[in-house]
Design a protein around this motif. Structure first.
Motif, PDB file in Angstrom:
ATOM      1  N   GLY A 183      -1.527   2.584  -5.753  1.00 22.63           N
ATOM      2  CA  GLY A 183      -1.084   3.960  -5.535  1.00 22.63           C
ATOM      3  C   GLY A 183      -1.577   4.895  -6.617  1.00 22.63           C
ATOM      4  N   ARG A 184      -0.713   5.818  -7.012  1.00 21.24           N
ATOM      5  CA  ARG A 184      -1.082   6.803  -8.022  1.00 21.24           C
ATOM      6  C   ARG A 184      -0.158   6.744  -9.240  1.00 21.24           C
ATOM      7  N   ASP A 185       1.069   6.265  -9.017  1.00 18.41           N
ATOM      8  CA  ASP A 185       2.099   6.315 -10.066  1.00 18.41           C
ATOM      9  C   ASP A 185       2.768   4.964 -10.246  1.00 18.41           C
ATOM     10  N   ILE A 186       2.083   3.896  -9.859  1.00 19.16           N
ATOM     11  CA  ILE A 186       2.733   2.575  -9.909  1.00 19.16           C
ATOM     12  C   ILE A 186       2.947   2.150 -11.368  1.00 19.16           C
ATOM     13  N   VAL A 210      -1.735  14.962   3.072  1.00 18.01           N
ATOM     14  CA  VAL A 210      -0.790  14.048   2.426  1.00 18.01           C
ATOM     15  C   VAL A 210      -0.408  14.465   1.001  1.00 18.01           C
ATOM     16  N   SER A 211      -1.330  15.078   0.262  1.00 20.12           N
ATOM     17  CA  SER A 211      -1.001  15.462  -1.123  1.00 20.12           C
ATOM     18  C   SER A 211       0.120  16.496  -1.173  1.00 20.12           C
ATOM     19  N   ALA A 212       0.194  17.343  -0.166  1.00 22.49           N
ATOM     20  CA  ALA A 212       1.264  18.353  -0.116  1.00 22.49           C
ATOM     21  C   ALA A 212       2.619  17.674   0.057  1.00 22.49           C
ATOM     22  N   VAL A 213       2.651  16.668   0.919  1.00 26.63           N
ATOM     23  CA  VAL A 213       3.900  15.931   1.148  1.00 26.63           C
ATOM     24  C   VAL A 213       4.289  15.133  -0.099  1.00 26.63           C
ATOM     25  N   ALA A 214       3.274  14.525  -0.726  1.00 26.35           N
ATOM     26  CA  ALA A 214       3.530  13.656  -1.880  1.00 26.35           C
ATOM     27  C   ALA A 214       3.909  14.443  -3.134  1.00 26.35           C
ATOM     28  N   ALA A 215       3.789  15.757  -3.082  1.00 31.28           N
ATOM     29  CA  ALA A 215       4.136  16.567  -4.265  1.00 31.28           C
ATOM     30  C   ALA A 215       5.645  16.790  -4.383  1.00 31.28           C
ATOM     31  N   ASP A 253       0.866  -1.186   0.000  1.00 29.85           N
ATOM     32  CA  ASP A 253       0.000   0.000   0.000  1.00 29.85           C
ATOM     33  C   ASP A 253       0.904   1.238   0.000  1.00 29.85           C
ATOM     34  N   THR A 254       1.187   1.772  -1.179  1.00 24.57           N
ATOM     35  CA  THR A 254       2.152   2.876  -1.240  1.00 24.57           C
ATOM     36  C   THR A 254       1.582   4.161  -0.641  1.00 24.57           C
ATOM     37  N   GLY A 255       0.261   4.315  -0.685  1.00 30.36           N
ATOM     38  CA  GLY A 255      -0.358   5.485  -0.058  1.00 30.36           C
ATOM     39  C   GLY A 255      -0.050   5.540   1.436  1.00 30.36           C
ATOM     40  N   LYS A 285      -5.128  17.893  -6.699  1.00 31.19           N
ATOM     41  CA  LYS A 285      -3.708  18.078  -6.336  1.00 31.19           C
ATOM     42  C   LYS A 285      -2.854  16.932  -6.870  1.00 31.19           C
ATOM     43  N   ASP A 286      -3.332  15.705  -6.709  1.00 33.56           N
ATOM     44  CA  ASP A 286      -2.542  14.548  -7.144  1.00 33.56           C
ATOM     45  C   ASP A 286      -2.381  14.505  -8.665  1.00 33.56           C
ATOM     46  N   SER A 287      -3.380  15.009  -9.389  1.00 32.65           N
ATOM     47  CA  SER A 287      -3.309  14.964 -10.864  1.00 32.65           C
ATOM     48  C   SER A 287      -2.550  16.140 -11.454  1.00 32.65           C
ATOM     49  N   HIS A 288      -2.394  17.205 -10.669  1.00 35.68           N
ATOM     50  CA  HIS A 288      -1.774  18.407 -11.229  1.00 35.68           C
ATOM     51  C   HIS A 288      -0.380  18.700 -10.709  1.00 35.68           C
ATOM     52  N   ARG A 289       0.148  17.840  -9.855  1.00 32.16           N
ATOM     53  CA  ARG A 289       1.522  18.094  -9.388  1.00 32.16           C
ATOM     54  C   ARG A 289       2.487  17.832 -10.541  1.00 32.16           C
ATOM     55  N   GLU A 290       3.691  18.392 -10.387  1.00 33.62           N
ATOM     56  CA  GLU A 290       4.669  18.278 -11.458  1.00 33.62           C
ATOM     57  C   GLU A 290       5.312  16.885 -11.490  1.00 33.62           C
ATOM     58  N   TYR A 320       3.254   7.338   2.067  1.00 35.43           N
ATOM     59  CA  TYR A 320       3.138   8.808   2.044  1.00 35.43           C
ATOM     60  C   TYR A 320       2.391   9.297   3.282  1.00 35.43           C
ATOM     61  N   ARG A 321       1.387   8.522   3.694  1.00 36.87           N
ATOM     62  CA  ARG A 321       0.611   8.896   4.884  1.00 36.87           C
ATOM     63  C   ARG A 321       1.465   8.821   6.149  1.00 36.87           C
ATOM     64  N   ALA A 322       2.281   7.775   6.270  1.00 35.77           N
ATOM     65  CA  ALA A 322       3.096   7.611   7.478  1.00 35.77           C
ATOM     66  C   ALA A 322       4.071   8.782   7.630  1.00 35.77           C
ATOM     67  N   VAL A 375      10.998  13.483  -2.043  1.00 30.25           N
ATOM     68  CA  VAL A 375      10.243  12.537  -1.204  1.00 30.25           C
ATOM     69  C   VAL A 375       9.802  11.353  -2.070  1.00 30.25           C
ATOM     70  N   ARG A 376       9.283  11.674  -3.242  1.00 27.60           N
ATOM     71  CA  ARG A 376       8.819  10.617  -4.145  1.00 27.60           C
ATOM     72  C   ARG A 376       9.974   9.702  -4.554  1.00 27.60           C
ATOM     73  N   LYS A 377      11.115  10.333  -4.871  1.00 31.48           N
ATOM     74  CA  LYS A 377      12.259   9.558  -5.315  1.00 31.48           C
ATOM     75  C   LYS A 377      12.643   8.502  -4.270  1.00 31.48           C
ATOM     76  N   ASP A 436     -10.683  17.595  -4.121  1.00 27.06           N
ATOM     77  CA  ASP A 436      -9.487  18.424  -3.913  1.00 27.06           C
ATOM     78  C   ASP A 436      -8.219  17.581  -3.998  1.00 27.06           C
ATOM     79  N   ARG A 437      -8.265  16.419  -3.349  1.00 23.25           N
ATOM     80  CA  ARG A 437      -7.074  15.556  -3.332  1.00 23.25           C
ATOM     81  C   ARG A 437      -6.775  15.060  -4.748  1.00 23.25           C
ATOM     82  N   ASP A 438      -7.812  14.666  -5.487  1.00 19.82           N
ATOM     83  CA  ASP A 438      -7.594  14.218  -6.873  1.00 19.82           C
ATOM     84  C   ASP A 438      -6.982  15.340  -7.703  1.00 19.82           C
TER      85      ASP A 438
HETATM   86  O1  C5P Z   1      -3.999   5.731  -1.563  1.00 17.84           O
HETATM   87  P1  C5P Z   1      -4.136   6.743  -0.465  1.00 17.84           P
HETATM   88  O2  C5P Z   1      -5.411   7.507  -0.520  1.00 17.84           O
HETATM   89  O3  C5P Z   1      -3.859   6.196   0.897  1.00 17.84           O
HETATM   90  O4  C5P Z   1      -2.946   7.785  -0.770  1.00 17.84           O
HETATM   91  C1  C5P Z   1      -2.767   8.925   0.019  1.00 17.84           C
HETATM   92  C2  C5P Z   1      -2.051   9.993  -0.785  1.00 17.84           C
HETATM   93  O5  C5P Z   1      -0.687   9.623  -0.994  1.00 17.84           O
HETATM   94  C3  C5P Z   1      -2.598  10.329  -2.162  1.00 17.84           C
HETATM   95  O6  C5P Z   1      -3.666  11.252  -2.129  1.00 17.84           O
HETATM   96  C4  C5P Z   1      -1.364  10.908  -2.858  1.00 17.84           C
HETATM   97  O7  C5P Z   1      -1.191  12.273  -2.528  1.00 17.84           O
HETATM   98  C5  C5P Z   1      -0.233  10.120  -2.241  1.00 17.84           C
HETATM   99  N1  C5P Z   1       0.204   9.005  -3.059  1.00 17.84           N
HETATM  100  C6  C5P Z   1       1.044   9.255  -4.119  1.00 17.84           C
HETATM  101  N2  C5P Z   1       1.572   8.232  -4.835  1.00 17.84           N
HETATM  102  C7  C5P Z   1       1.263   6.967  -4.540  1.00 17.84           C
HETATM  103  C8  C5P Z   1       0.371   6.675  -3.483  1.00 17.84           C
HETATM  104  C9  C5P Z   1      -0.150   7.717  -2.770  1.00 17.84           C
HETATM  105  O8  C5P Z   1       1.325  10.414  -4.407  1.00 17.84           O
HETATM  106  N3  C5P Z   1       1.820   5.977  -5.244  1.00 17.84           N
END
Ligand code: C5P
Length: 222
Positions: A128-131, A98-103, A33-35, A182-187, A38-40, A107-109, A178-180
């Protein structure tokens, strides 16, 4: 049979983790669960009062903390070093930060590196979002799960209720959108369907139907 990599991506609350977990169980694969990773990190940053825009501080925090999973019969437990954070990372304050941290690209790397290590022997279902696009671009199976925002908010509402979280439906709808956004529009590796991912709209499907459809894709790749 050979052990595949299965990537499941999609917007918030589309049912990714529920189906990924069940599928992993059925196949005898690892579920990642990669989300939760990012959450932790987000949870710990909030605890420590770290500014979520301070990428360097987040990286230092990440370096000090291993994130691990422990499978249990019901849900898998999430640990930050030795501290269990399974429930804490699902609280609304974490969800909405979490979306702010994941941007942050650094951190992603780092997290992508850890995720690839977990997957390197195959036999993994990762959500996740980018698997499909970034973490496991060579995954044998890629699924992109979607559902209407109304449906997703309702599912989340029911799930929250079971966990004693009481957020109004309309507010959930807004938070999910809102979360979608942010997650779809980050660089850095934004949420997007990989070209070779199978699109699956789960709006009018139940969990077993979704699993059935994914298993059809899995069978076609064996
Ligand atoms: O999947 P979940 O809702 O727990 O993910 C929380 C957040 O973690 C997402 O909204 C996104 O900002 C970030 N995330 C991500 N890339 C992933 C998984 C999660 O950016 N592979």
């Amino acid at each position: 049979t050979n052990k595949m990599m299965i990537a499941i991506d999609g917007p918030a609350s589309a049912g990714k983790s529920t189906v990924a977990k069940l599928l992993a169980n059925e196949l005898g694969y690892i579920y990642c669960d990669t989300g939760a990773m990012y959450r932790a990190l987000t949870y710990e940053a909030l605890q420590k009062g770290i500014n979520l825009e301070d990428e360097e501080a987040l990286i230092i925090l990440l370096e000090k903390n291993a994130i691990s999973f422990e499978p249990t019969e019901k849900n898998q437990k999430v640990y930050l070093n030795n501290k269990e954070v399974t429930e804490a990372i699902r609280q609304p304050d974490v969800t909405n930060s979490v979306s702010a941290v994941a941007a942050h690209s650094q951190v992603r790397k780092e997290l992508v590196k850890r995720q690839q290590k977990i997957a390197d022997k195959g036999g993994v279902v990762m959500d996740g979002r980018d698997i499909g696009t970034t973490v496991l671009p060579h995954a044998e199976v890629k699924i992109f799960l979607i559902a209407s925002v109304e449906e997703r908010a309702e599912r989340r509402y029911k799930e929250n209720k079971l966990n004693g979280i009481d957020t109004p439906l309309e507010q959930l709808k807004k938070e999910i959108s809102d979360r979608d956004y942010k997650d779809s529009h980050r660089e850095s590796s934004p949420l997007t369907k990989a070209e070779d991912a199978v699109l699956l709209d789960t709006t009018s499907l139940d969990i077993q139907q979704v699993i059935g459809k994914i298993k059809e894709v899995v069978s076609s790749r064996i």
